[in-house]
Scaffold this active site. Sequence first.
Site, PDB file in Angstrom:
ATOM      1  N   ARG A  87       0.850  -1.205   0.000  1.00  0.00           N
ATOM      2  CA  ARG A  87       0.000   0.000   0.000  1.00  0.00           C
ATOM      3  C   ARG A  87       0.883   1.251   0.000  1.00  0.00           C
ATOM      4  O   ARG A  87       0.567   2.241  -0.645  1.00  0.00           O
ATOM      5  CB  ARG A  87      -0.908   0.022   1.234  1.00  0.00           C
ATOM      6  CG  ARG A  87      -1.969  -1.056   1.283  1.00  0.00           C
ATOM      7  CD  ARG A  87      -3.077  -0.896   0.282  1.00  0.00           C
ATOM      8  NE  ARG A  87      -3.883   0.290   0.447  1.00  0.00           N
ATOM      9  CZ  ARG A  87      -5.046   0.482  -0.189  1.00  0.00           C
ATOM     10  NH1 ARG A  87      -5.533  -0.439  -1.017  1.00  0.00           N
ATOM     11  NH2 ARG A  87      -5.719   1.597  -0.030  1.00  0.00           N
ATOM     12  N   THR A  93      -5.012   6.403  -3.523  1.00  0.00           N
ATOM     13  CA  THR A  93      -5.948   6.029  -4.590  1.00  0.00           C
ATOM     14  C   THR A  93      -5.940   7.059  -5.721  1.00  0.00           C
ATOM     15  O   THR A  93      -5.875   6.699  -6.899  1.00  0.00           O
ATOM     16  CB  THR A  93      -7.384   5.921  -4.008  1.00  0.00           C
ATOM     17  OG1 THR A  93      -7.348   5.069  -2.867  1.00  0.00           O
ATOM     18  CG2 THR A  93      -8.358   5.377  -5.030  1.00  0.00           C
ATOM     19  N   ASN A 114      -5.818   3.864 -12.067  1.00  0.00           N
ATOM     20  CA  ASN A 114      -4.712   4.169 -11.159  1.00  0.00           C
ATOM     21  C   ASN A 114      -3.690   3.023 -11.048  1.00  0.00           C
ATOM     22  O   ASN A 114      -3.029   2.847 -10.038  1.00  0.00           O
ATOM     23  CB  ASN A 114      -5.245   4.617  -9.792  1.00  0.00           C
ATOM     24  CG  ASN A 114      -6.098   3.559  -9.121  1.00  0.00           C
ATOM     25  OD1 ASN A 114      -6.280   2.467  -9.655  1.00  0.00           O
ATOM     26  ND2 ASN A 114      -6.597   3.862  -7.945  1.00  0.00           N
ATOM     27  N   GLU A 128      -8.920 -12.201  -1.362  1.00  0.00           N
ATOM     28  CA  GLU A 128      -8.637 -11.787  -2.744  1.00  0.00           C
ATOM     29  C   GLU A 128      -7.704 -12.783  -3.436  1.00  0.00           C
ATOM     30  O   GLU A 128      -7.884 -13.091  -4.616  1.00  0.00           O
ATOM     31  CB  GLU A 128      -8.044 -10.373  -2.742  1.00  0.00           C
ATOM     32  CG  GLU A 128      -9.060  -9.312  -2.323  1.00  0.00           C
ATOM     33  CD  GLU A 128      -8.486  -7.914  -2.192  1.00  0.00           C
ATOM     34  OE1 GLU A 128      -9.244  -7.006  -1.824  1.00  0.00           O
ATOM     35  OE2 GLU A 128      -7.276  -7.718  -2.440  1.00  0.00           O
TER      36      GLU A 128
HETATM   37  P1  IDP Z   1      -7.809   1.565  -3.393  1.00  0.00           P
HETATM   38  O1  IDP Z   1      -7.633   0.872  -4.734  1.00  0.00           O
HETATM   39  O2  IDP Z   1      -6.750   2.603  -3.161  1.00  0.00           O
HETATM   40  O3  IDP Z   1      -7.941   0.597  -2.237  1.00  0.00           O
HETATM   41  P2  IDP Z   1     -10.697   1.968  -3.221  1.00  0.00           P
HETATM   42  O4  IDP Z   1     -11.353   3.095  -2.484  1.00  0.00           O
HETATM   43  O5  IDP Z   1     -10.773   0.600  -2.622  1.00  0.00           O
HETATM   44  O6  IDP Z   1      -9.179   2.406  -3.485  1.00  0.00           O
HETATM   45  O7  IDP Z   1     -11.338   1.946  -4.678  1.00  0.00           O
HETATM   46  C1  IDP Z   1     -11.145   0.839  -5.526  1.00  0.00           C
HETATM   47  C2  IDP Z   1     -10.848   1.345  -6.915  1.00  0.00           C
HETATM   48  O8  IDP Z   1     -11.994   2.037  -7.412  1.00  0.00           O
HETATM   49  C3  IDP Z   1      -9.726   2.388  -7.008  1.00  0.00           C
HETATM   50  O9  IDP Z   1      -8.432   1.819  -7.039  1.00  0.00           O
HETATM   51  C4  IDP Z   1     -10.058   3.080  -8.302  1.00  0.00           C
HETATM   52  O10 IDP Z   1      -9.673   2.309  -9.450  1.00  0.00           O
HETATM   53  C5  IDP Z   1     -11.578   3.127  -8.237  1.00  0.00           C
HETATM   54  N1  IDP Z   1     -12.075   4.371  -7.603  1.00  0.00           N
HETATM   55  C6  IDP Z   1     -12.017   4.715  -6.299  1.00  0.00           C
HETATM   56  N2  IDP Z   1     -12.568   5.916  -6.073  1.00  0.00           N
HETATM   57  C7  IDP Z   1     -13.000   6.349  -7.289  1.00  0.00           C
HETATM   58  C8  IDP Z   1     -13.673   7.552  -7.732  1.00  0.00           C
HETATM   59  O11 IDP Z   1     -13.981   8.450  -6.954  1.00  0.00           O
HETATM   60  N3  IDP Z   1     -13.923   7.638  -9.084  1.00  0.00           N
HETATM   61  C9  IDP Z   1     -13.599   6.651  -9.970  1.00  0.00           C
HETATM   62  N4  IDP Z   1     -12.981   5.518  -9.591  1.00  0.00           N
HETATM   63  C10 IDP Z   1     -12.688   5.365  -8.271  1.00  0.00           C
HETATM   64 MG    MG Z   2      -9.444  -0.822  -1.883  1.00  0.00          MG
END
Ligand code: IDP
Ligand code: MG
Length: 140
Positions: A87, A93, A114, A128
């Site tokens: 992480r 994110t 991302n 997972e």
């Molecule tokens: P993480 O991948 O850093 O754990 P999470 O909040 O679990 O972030 O979100 C999962 C995935 O959903 C993110 O990696 C990204 O690809 C997508 N995501 C998260 N927030 C947004 C948003 O506000 N708009 C569009 N895609 C998002």
């Molecule tokens: Mg996540």
Amino acid sequence: MAVERTFSILKPDATARSLTGEINAVIEGAGLKIVAQKRIRMSQAQAEGFYGVHKERPFFKDLVKFMTSGPVVVQVLEGENAVAKYREIMGATNPYNAAPGTIRRRYASNIEANTVHGSDSLENAKTEIAFFFKDDEIVG
Ligand code: IDP
Ligand code: MG
């Protein structure tokens, strides 16, 4: 500290730009071992299941579309403190908030595309990993 395993995905924006080798070098450079890895095309059902916790979020449909838009590389990473370490080297994110030098800061296009996924807890890592790998596909 303990040796842990975490689950990683190199997302479609990474495979599209042929960044998998470069990102793997960052992962290995941080002391994490890639103990399982395969390149797959995620089905819609897999993407919906994997991201099930986000199904009420406004970005869910787009996220599933993105994750199924091209090949991904699913991985199991092993090392001391692997969940938190990955992480940390992934970065936040939203790549605009990610610390300099992190994978997302260096390579990510936007908050959706991302570049990488990493488990957020040891418990989720186990779930997972089991979602994509059989035990005998992981060679530590
Ligand atoms: P993480 O991948 O850093 O754990 P999470 O909040 O679990 O972030 O979100 C999962 C995935 O959903 C993110 O990696 C990204 O690809 C997508 N995501 C998260 N927030 C947004 C948003 O506000 N708009 C569009 N895609 C998002
Ligand atoms: Mg996540």
